[in-house]
Design a protein around this motif. Structure first.
Motif, PDB file in Angstrom:
ATOM      1  N   ASN A  31       0.385  -1.268  -0.040  1.00  0.00           N
ATOM      2  CA  ASN A  31       0.272   0.001  -0.055  1.00  0.00           C
ATOM      3  C   ASN A  31       0.759   1.766   0.253  1.00  0.00           C
ATOM      4  OD1 ASN A  31      -2.125  -1.815   0.157  1.00  0.00           O
ATOM      5  ND2 ASN A  31      -1.860  -1.804   2.407  1.00  0.00           N
ATOM      6  N   PHE A  32       2.276   0.966  -0.860  1.00  0.00           N
ATOM      7  CA  PHE A  32       2.573   2.096  -0.534  1.00  0.00           C
ATOM      8  C   PHE A  32       3.508   2.508  -1.904  1.00  0.00           C
ATOM      9  CE2 PHE A  32       6.172  -1.211   1.093  1.00  0.00           C
ATOM     10  CZ  PHE A  32       6.513  -0.584   0.201  1.00  0.00           C
ATOM     11  N   LYS A  40       2.884   7.585   9.842  1.00  0.00           N
ATOM     12  CA  LYS A  40       3.396   7.256  10.758  1.00  0.00           C
ATOM     13  C   LYS A  40       1.786   6.041  11.121  1.00  0.00           C
ATOM     14  CE  LYS A  40       5.051   6.491  15.632  1.00  0.00           C
ATOM     15  NZ  LYS A  40       4.389   7.266  17.121  1.00  0.00           N
ATOM     16  N   GLY A  41       1.875   5.080  11.395  1.00  0.00           N
ATOM     17  CA  GLY A  41       0.042   4.482  11.367  1.00  0.00           C
ATOM     18  C   GLY A  41      -0.159   4.007  10.399  1.00  0.00           C
ATOM     19  N   ASP A  42       0.075   4.424   9.103  1.00  0.00           N
ATOM     20  CA  ASP A  42      -0.574   4.025   7.551  1.00  0.00           C
ATOM     21  C   ASP A  42      -0.381   2.457   7.609  1.00  0.00           C
ATOM     22  OD1 ASP A  42      -1.161   6.792   7.282  1.00  0.00           O
ATOM     23  OD2 ASP A  42       0.640   6.971   5.737  1.00  0.00           O
ATOM     24  N   ASP A 132       6.739   8.692  10.638  1.00  0.00           N
ATOM     25  CA  ASP A 132       6.657   9.138   9.237  1.00  0.00           C
ATOM     26  C   ASP A 132       8.394   9.009   8.639  1.00  0.00           C
ATOM     27  OD1 ASP A 132       3.848  10.085   9.512  1.00  0.00           O
ATOM     28  OD2 ASP A 132       4.768  12.231  10.637  1.00  0.00           O
ATOM     29  N   GLY A 133       8.631   9.239   6.948  1.00  0.00           N
ATOM     30  CA  GLY A 133       9.231   9.098   6.110  1.00  0.00           C
ATOM     31  C   GLY A 133       8.642   8.476   4.990  1.00  0.00           C
ATOM     32  N   VAL A 134       9.886   8.706   4.486  1.00  0.00           N
ATOM     33  CA  VAL A 134       9.529   8.134   2.976  1.00  0.00           C
ATOM     34  C   VAL A 134      10.089   6.714   2.121  1.00  0.00           C
ATOM     35  CG1 VAL A 134      10.293   8.579   0.573  1.00  0.00           C
ATOM     36  CG2 VAL A 134      10.291  10.555   2.350  1.00  0.00           C
TER      37      VAL A 134
END
Length: 199
Positions: A31-32, A40-42, A132-134
């Protein structure tokens, strides 16, 4: 800005996380997108949950079955406690009824623990972003069988970001004086290689 104020530095990510699944199974969805931001949390990927969903449903059904048996045993114990005073029920039978209730209570507690464990395993089928990130390059595709040692993707946190550099010796005294005069931080401008674009 004079040349003595310049220093070479290195940009370093705040956090870099290699995401591995906590259970083995067949990858269902990714899903990315590579190079795109994730929060964060995705839910960034999912493992086929059907087997673990069935195990959880079984555990819940077993718990309900044993809870019903416990309710029957408690009712039987209560009924016979009223009859034992009149001599209709032997004291030895009462011990059996009490032990049966105690045994079923312990069974229900074990069932609750098994259901919670099955629920946790089921939740592990959803692979959650810890930061949170890439997202980097994905290492698996839907349909691949993964294990707990399989690397799915590396996430890099770049906001905020570290810039590490050496301070020229001639500027050291000015920095010390600033901190002694109450400054809690100093401003630094970081430029890219062309010295034209602030980072």
């Amino acid at each position: 800005m004079c040349s003595s104020d310049l220093a070479l530095g290195t940009v370093t990510a705040l956090n870099t996380v290699t995401v591995n699944p906590q259970i083995a199974g067949q990858m269902w969805t990714i899903n990315f997108q590579e190079g795109k931001a994730v929060k964060k949390g995705d839910v960034i990927a999912q493992i086929d949950p059907r087997t673990l969903q069935a195990a959880y449903d079984q555990a819940v059904a077993k718990q309900k079955q044993d809870e019903a048996s416990l309710a029957t045993a408690v009712s039987t114990l209560d009924r016979n406690q009223k009859l034992v005073a009149n001599g209709y029920v032997a004291a030895l039978d009462m011990d059996t009824y009490r032990n049966n209730v105690a045994q079923l209570k312990a069974t229900v507690i074990a069932d609750e623990a098994n259901a919670r464990s099955a629920q946790v395993q089921l939740q592990f089928t959803k692979i959650i972003s810890p930061i949170d990130g890439v997202a980097g390059i994905r290492n698996v595709d839907p349909g691949n069988v993964v294990t707990t040692t399989t690397s799915i993707v590396t996430l890099t946190q770049i906001q905020p970001i570290y810039v590490i550099f050496s301070l020229p010796e001639q500027n050291l005294e000015a920095v010390r004086n600033a901190f002694q005069n109450g400054a809690d931080k100093l401003q630094v401008i970081a430029l890219d290689r062309s010295d034209a674009h602030p980072l």
